[in-house]
Design an enzyme around this catalytic site. Structure first.
Site, PDB file in Angstrom:
ATOM      1  N   ARG A   1     -27.980   9.093  74.026  1.00  0.00           N
ATOM      2  CA  ARG A   1     -28.318   9.469  72.538  1.00  0.00           C
ATOM      3  C   ARG A   1     -29.273   8.625  71.940  1.00  0.00           C
ATOM      4  NH1 ARG A   1     -24.904   7.356  67.884  1.00  0.00           N
ATOM      5  NH2 ARG A   1     -25.283   8.834  66.022  1.00  0.00           N
TER       6      ARG A   1
ATOM      7  N   HIS B   1     -32.433  10.121  69.878  1.00  0.00           N
ATOM      8  CA  HIS B   1     -32.872   9.447  68.596  1.00  0.00           C
ATOM      9  C   HIS B   1     -34.179   8.861  68.745  1.00  0.00           C
ATOM     10  CE1 HIS B   1     -29.125   9.350  66.290  1.00  0.00           C
ATOM     11  NE2 HIS B   1     -28.898  10.206  67.210  1.00  0.00           N
TER      12      HIS B   1
ATOM     13  N   HIS C   1     -22.953  16.091  74.576  1.00  0.00           N
ATOM     14  CA  HIS C   1     -21.644  15.713  73.878  1.00  0.00           C
ATOM     15  C   HIS C   1     -20.549  15.886  74.763  1.00  0.00           C
ATOM     16  CE1 HIS C   1     -23.265  16.364  69.438  1.00  0.00           C
ATOM     17  NE2 HIS C   1     -23.944  15.585  70.015  1.00  0.00           N
ATOM     18  N   THR C   2     -20.913  16.339  75.873  1.00  0.00           N
ATOM     19  CA  THR C   2     -19.598  16.407  77.040  1.00  0.00           C
ATOM     20  C   THR C   2     -19.318  14.824  77.302  1.00  0.00           C
ATOM     21  OG1 THR C   2     -18.791  17.358  79.130  1.00  0.00           O
ATOM     22  CG2 THR C   2     -21.301  16.375  79.266  1.00  0.00           C
TER      23      THR C   2
END
Length: 323
Positions: A60, A64, A191-192
């Site tokens: 993440r 970002h 997202h897994t």
């Protein structure tokens, strides 16, 4: 060569030079720091052995970072005034373990190759490594990025996708970053191994709209499980896994969950409910190898966003501070 073809070739080269894409190379440190990838891998593995949060936190952080000022490690800068990129509201939920992974890897690299490898490249390598170490695909990381010299909280708003986004909004934001809708669907597969604080999706459970408190696209059993984990007025530090079935394994179960109405965010579930993206979701759910290939390609494309190369930016000694 015809004049118009020559002009197009020059325009293409100019664009590649502007984005830095032409100067990225998996073998960039072959002479100056030939063991950089193994050094980073050892640091990542050490951190991973301390906490599994290392995987989603590092992934993440990379996303970002790339989506705002480009893949330049500007999101890692710490400002005593609280006005750096990481201080923006959309970045406050970035887990500290992601930052720590890069900082520790940078220290290990500096011990052997001082002043050579950028924090941006270390983050890119670490993002690949956490995918591989959790069961996902491997791929060659293009290297040669330099670290950004700007990090501002006020530049973040509007540049990151929100949990309530539709396919149109998601596609538009990714397109702005030279990424396709297929890239968006593939990268959403991260997202897994993700997790989220309850307030990011509570509206789907308790206040969806005037006619239904619960989002009707949610599988009822899944909604009940989320309500048990996230009751009203729950402690804001409580988080739940985005994939309740295989939360620490990088696989294609995320897409299988979408078929069952088990997407945590609206922006997850719309990938299946929207007829335009549904075929790709169904393909990835049925064929993990297809997802892995697409994810690897999209990660490489993501890693090219807004990179600084050549004389641009700097090679930070400390990832949290400008030189």
């Amino acid at each position: 060569m015809e004049l118009w073809k020559l002009l197009l070739a020059w325009m293409g080269l100019a664009l590649m030079l502007r984005t830095g894409e032409a100067q990225l190379n998996p073998n960039f440190y072959q002479v100056s720091c030939p063991n950089v990838e193994s050094i980073v891998r050892r640091a990542v593995l050490k951190k991973l052995n301390q906490t599994i949060v290392t995987v989603p936190a590092t992934l993440r952080l990379f996303f970002h970072d790339c989506f705002v000022e480009g893949c330049d490690a500007s999101v890692i800068i710490a400002s005593p005034r609280g006005d750096a990129e990481k201080d923006a509201p959309d970045n406050l939920s970035l887990a500290g373990d992601g930052f720590d992974t890069v900082i520790k890897a940078k220290q290990a690299v500096e011990a052997q190759c001082p002043g050579v490898v950028s924090c941006a490249d270390i983050l890119a390598i670490a993002a690949r490594d956490v995918v591989v170490l959790s069961g996902g695909p491997t791929f060659a990381v293009e290297l040669g990025r330099r670290d950004g010299v700007t990090s501002r909280a006020d530049r973040v708003t509007g540049n990151l996708p929100g949990p309530e986004f539709s396919v149109d909004l998601l596609s538009s934001m990714f397109r702005k970053n030279n990424l396709t809708t297929r890239d968006m669907i593939a990268l959403s597969g991260a997202h897994t191994v993700g997790f989220s604080h309850c307030n990011r999706f509570a509206d789907r459970l308790y206040s969806f709209n005037s006619t239904s408190a619960v989002d009707p696209s949610l599988n009822p059993a899944y909604a009940n499980a989320l309500m048990r984990a996230c009751p009203r007025n729950v402690d804001p530090t409580i988080a739940v896994n985005m994939d309740l079935n295989t939360p620490i394994t990088f696989d294609n179960v995320y897409y299988k969950n979408l078929l069952n109405g088990e997407g945590l965010f609206t922006s997850d579930q719309v990938l299946f409910t929207d007829q335009r993206s549904r075929p790709v979701v169904k393909k990835f759910a049925a064929d993990q190898n297809s997802f892995f290939k697409a994810f690897a390609r999209s990660m490489i494309r993501l890693g090219r966003l807004g990179v600084k190369t050549g004389s641009q930016g700097e090679i930070r000694r400390d990832c949290t501070a400008f030189n």
